[in-house]
Design a protein around this motif. Structure first.
Motif, PDB file in Angstrom:
ATOM      1  N   SER A   1      21.013  41.577  30.885  1.00 47.11           N
ATOM      2  CA  SER A   1      21.691  40.830  29.824  1.00 47.11           C
ATOM      3  C   SER A   1      21.359  41.428  28.457  1.00 47.11           C
ATOM      4  CB  SER A   1      21.263  39.364  29.839  1.00 47.11           C
ATOM      5  OG  SER A   1      19.948  39.227  29.350  1.00 47.11           O
ATOM      6  N   MET A   2      22.032  40.915  27.445  1.00 48.97           N
ATOM      7  CA  MET A   2      21.780  41.349  26.072  1.00 48.97           C
ATOM      8  C   MET A   2      20.751  40.422  25.425  1.00 48.97           C
ATOM      9  SD  MET A   2      25.768  41.931  24.962  1.00 48.97           S
ATOM     10  CE  MET A   2      26.141  40.204  25.300  1.00 48.97           C
ATOM     11  N   THR A   3      19.716  40.060  26.179  1.00 44.30           N
ATOM     12  CA  THR A   3      18.771  39.033  25.754  1.00 44.30           C
ATOM     13  C   THR A   3      18.268  39.226  24.330  1.00 44.30           C
ATOM     14  OG1 THR A   3      18.057  38.686  28.032  1.00 44.30           O
ATOM     15  CG2 THR A   3      16.579  37.919  26.296  1.00 44.30           C
ATOM     16  N   GLU A   4      17.844  40.436  23.994  1.00 48.95           N
ATOM     17  CA  GLU A   4      17.266  40.666  22.664  1.00 48.95           C
ATOM     18  C   GLU A   4      18.325  40.666  21.572  1.00 48.95           C
ATOM     19  OE1 GLU A   4      14.092  40.582  22.140  1.00 48.95           O
ATOM     20  OE2 GLU A   4      13.820  40.277  24.286  1.00 48.95           O
ATOM     21  N   GLU A   5      19.572  40.912  21.940  1.00 50.65           N
ATOM     22  CA  GLU A   5      20.630  41.012  20.943  1.00 50.65           C
ATOM     23  C   GLU A   5      21.334  39.687  20.697  1.00 50.65           C
ATOM     24  OE1 GLU A   5      23.306  44.054  22.299  1.00 50.65           O
ATOM     25  OE2 GLU A   5      21.660  45.284  23.029  1.00 50.65           O
ATOM     26  N   LEU A   6      21.244  38.766  21.638  1.00 50.55           N
ATOM     27  CA  LEU A   6      21.995  37.520  21.513  1.00 50.55           C
ATOM     28  C   LEU A   6      21.377  36.596  20.471  1.00 50.55           C
ATOM     29  CD1 LEU A   6      22.721  36.694  25.273  1.00 50.55           C
ATOM     30  CD2 LEU A   6      24.292  37.650  23.581  1.00 50.55           C
ATOM     31  N   PRO A   7      22.195  35.979  19.628  1.00 50.06           N
ATOM     32  CA  PRO A   7      21.689  35.041  18.618  1.00 50.06           C
ATOM     33  C   PRO A   7      21.293  33.719  19.252  1.00 50.06           C
ATOM     34  CG  PRO A   7      24.064  35.033  18.602  1.00 50.06           C
ATOM     35  CD  PRO A   7      23.656  36.111  19.574  1.00 50.06           C
ATOM     36  N   ARG A   8      20.494  32.948  18.540  1.00 48.88           N
ATOM     37  CA  ARG A   8      20.069  31.650  19.068  1.00 48.88           C
ATOM     38  C   ARG A   8      20.929  30.503  18.557  1.00 48.88           C
ATOM     39  NH1 ARG A   8      15.328  31.792  21.795  1.00 48.88           N
ATOM     40  NH2 ARG A   8      14.145  33.725  21.644  1.00 48.88           N
ATOM     41  N   GLY A   9      21.571  30.666  17.433  1.00 49.51           N
ATOM     42  CA  GLY A   9      22.373  29.575  16.892  1.00 49.51           C
ATOM     43  C   GLY A   9      23.284  30.071  15.784  1.00 49.51           C
ATOM     44  N   GLY A  10      24.039  29.145  15.199  1.00 48.17           N
ATOM     45  CA  GLY A  10      24.912  29.478  14.098  1.00 48.17           C
ATOM     46  C   GLY A  10      26.211  30.116  14.540  1.00 48.17           C
ATOM     47  N   ARG A  11      26.912  30.670  13.583  1.00 46.13           N
ATOM     48  CA  ARG A  11      28.238  31.229  13.844  1.00 46.13           C
ATOM     49  C   ARG A  11      28.199  32.374  14.858  1.00 46.13           C
ATOM     50  NH1 ARG A  11      33.189  30.986  11.769  1.00 46.13           N
ATOM     51  NH2 ARG A  11      34.535  32.834  11.854  1.00 46.13           N
ATOM     52  N   GLU A  12      27.169  33.212  14.784  1.00 47.22           N
ATOM     53  CA  GLU A  12      27.086  34.324  15.726  1.00 47.22           C
ATOM     54  C   GLU A  12      26.916  33.827  17.152  1.00 47.22           C
ATOM     55  OE1 GLU A  12      27.650  37.575  15.235  1.00 47.22           O
ATOM     56  OE2 GLU A  12      28.326  36.806  13.293  1.00 47.22           O
ATOM     57  N   ALA A  13      26.163  32.736  17.331  1.00 44.70           N
ATOM     58  CA  ALA A  13      26.013  32.158  18.667  1.00 44.70           C
ATOM     59  C   ALA A  13      27.349  31.642  19.178  1.00 44.70           C
ATOM     60  CB  ALA A  13      24.977  31.039  18.657  1.00 44.70           C
ATOM     61  N   GLU A  14      28.156  31.066  18.282  1.00 42.03           N
ATOM     62  CA  GLU A  14      29.461  30.556  18.692  1.00 42.03           C
ATOM     63  C   GLU A  14      30.393  31.682  19.129  1.00 42.03           C
ATOM     64  OE1 GLU A  14      30.457  27.360  19.249  1.00 42.03           O
ATOM     65  OE2 GLU A  14      28.296  27.130  19.048  1.00 42.03           O
ATOM     66  N   ARG A  15      30.196  32.867  18.577  1.00 48.53           N
ATOM     67  CA  ARG A  15      30.984  34.012  19.034  1.00 48.53           C
ATOM     68  C   ARG A  15      30.649  34.321  20.496  1.00 48.53           C
ATOM     69  NH1 ARG A  15      33.539  36.969  15.084  1.00 48.53           N
ATOM     70  NH2 ARG A  15      33.043  36.407  12.929  1.00 48.53           N
ATOM     71  N   VAL A  16      29.364  34.248  20.831  1.00 44.89           N
ATOM     72  CA  VAL A  16      28.952  34.481  22.223  1.00 44.89           C
ATOM     73  C   VAL A  16      29.508  33.375  23.116  1.00 44.89           C
ATOM     74  CG1 VAL A  16      26.984  34.689  23.786  1.00 44.89           C
ATOM     75  CG2 VAL A  16      26.853  35.678  21.494  1.00 44.89           C
ATOM     76  N   VAL A  17      29.448  32.141  22.639  1.00 46.45           N
ATOM     77  CA  VAL A  17      29.985  31.016  23.410  1.00 46.45           C
ATOM     78  C   VAL A  17      31.459  31.270  23.718  1.00 46.45           C
ATOM     79  CG1 VAL A  17      30.561  28.549  23.352  1.00 46.45           C
ATOM     80  CG2 VAL A  17      28.332  29.335  22.511  1.00 46.45           C
ATOM     81  N   ARG A  18      32.207  31.715  22.705  1.00 48.04           N
ATOM     82  CA  ARG A  18      33.635  31.963  22.908  1.00 48.04           C
ATOM     83  C   ARG A  18      33.857  33.035  23.956  1.00 48.04           C
ATOM     84  NH1 ARG A  18      38.448  33.117  18.575  1.00 48.04           N
ATOM     85  NH2 ARG A  18      38.195  30.885  18.276  1.00 48.04           N
ATOM     86  N   GLU A  19      33.083  34.104  23.909  1.00 48.26           N
ATOM     87  CA  GLU A  19      33.244  35.178  24.890  1.00 48.26           C
ATOM     88  C   GLU A  19      32.936  34.682  26.309  1.00 48.26           C
ATOM     89  OE1 GLU A  19      34.564  37.961  24.625  1.00 48.26           O
ATOM     90  OE2 GLU A  19      34.535  38.453  22.503  1.00 48.26           O
TER      91      GLU A  19
END
Length: 261
Positions: free
Chosen positions: A199-217
């Motif tokens: 996984s992209m564990t170290e690259e994934l954000p924990r919260g905020g707008r960037e986290a929502e981008r991951v959620v969308r994907e």
């Protein structure tokens, strides 16, 4: 006359046991199962090693309780959101209000695909917010007794997803497919993205707008997996438009918010 423990003593023992479980859970989230030794848990709870054994006969019994408590909390939240019945859980396994998505789950509504979207989005947000605990629950090496609990935990997620896929097929919202196969694929794929060994564990954000981008994907991937169109459902790839507000299922194009599809 035989000694009988008073209510005050019972309450004090229950509080001490809860303190140990909380301390052990925090250690597991930070350092994995190996770091949650009896000595470390006792120190984190500001108690003696002997006190740990007063409540748990072994480290195995302690970590199984930690896993069961955390797993019950997560599975119950997802099941409630998707309106899929799940086994009753202890009162102590109430959601942690400090974690995104842990507040009382909104009443399930809309068609089964909308509810699948909500369940996948919640799963993803919580895993991003507490990466260490998600890793411990899903894949981290652990005690053999925990491995048995982990299989049950993953089955509970799979069963929630399978029930929604089956409902979607019966309603005509999804193409014909084997719900259990699709649900097992979803459970494995989401876990792999968020906490798996590649996984992209170290690259994934924990919260905020960037986290929502991951959620969308992740939601878009889940929709494609079961044969639904992410764009029609309002969940295209993040590069295709605005990111949805956390906790809200966006309406498909051309339809008012709150509609089902």
């Amino acid at each position: 006359m035989p000694y009988r423990r008073t209510t005050a003593v019972d309450d004090r023992l229950a509080a001490a046991r809860e303190r140990l479980i909380v301390a052990a859970t925090d250690l597991v989230a930070d350092t994995g199962w190996a770091g949650a030794s009896v000595t470390a848990v006792a120190a984190a709870a500001d108690m003696s090693v002997g006190s740990v054994y007063q409540h748990f006969p072994s480290k195995s019994a302690l970590v199984v309780e930690v896993f069961r408590r955390a797993a019950d909390r997560e599975a119950t939240l997802i099941s409630a959101l998707a309106a899929v019945p799940t086994a009753a859980v202890p009162t102590a396994a109430v959601p942690d209000a400090t974690v995104p998505g842990a507040a009382e789950a909104p009443a399930a509504g809309g068609d089964p695909v909308d509810r699948l979207v909500q369940a996948v989005a919640l799963f993803t947000r919580r895993a991003l917010a507490r990466r260490g605990l998600a890793y411990a629950l899903l894949v981290a090496p652990s005690d053999p007794a925990v491995e048995a609990e982990r299989l049950d935990f993953r089955r509970r997620y799979r069963d929630v997803f399978a029930a929604l896929v089956r409902e979607g097929v019966e309603a005509g919202s999804l193409p014909a497919q084997d719900p259990m196969v699709a649900a097992a694929a979803l459970t494995g794929a989401i876990g792999e993205v968020l906490v798996g060994p590649v996984s992209m564990t170290e690259e994934l954000p924990r919260g905020g707008r960037e986290a929502e981008r991951v959620v969308r994907e992740v939601v878009a991937m889940a929709l494609r997996c079961v044969g639904a169109c992410p764009v029609e459902r309002g969940w295209p790839s993040f590069s295709a438009g605005p990111v949805p507000v956390a906790g809200q299922v966006p309406a498909p194009a051309g339809r008012p918010p709150g509609g089902t599809g």
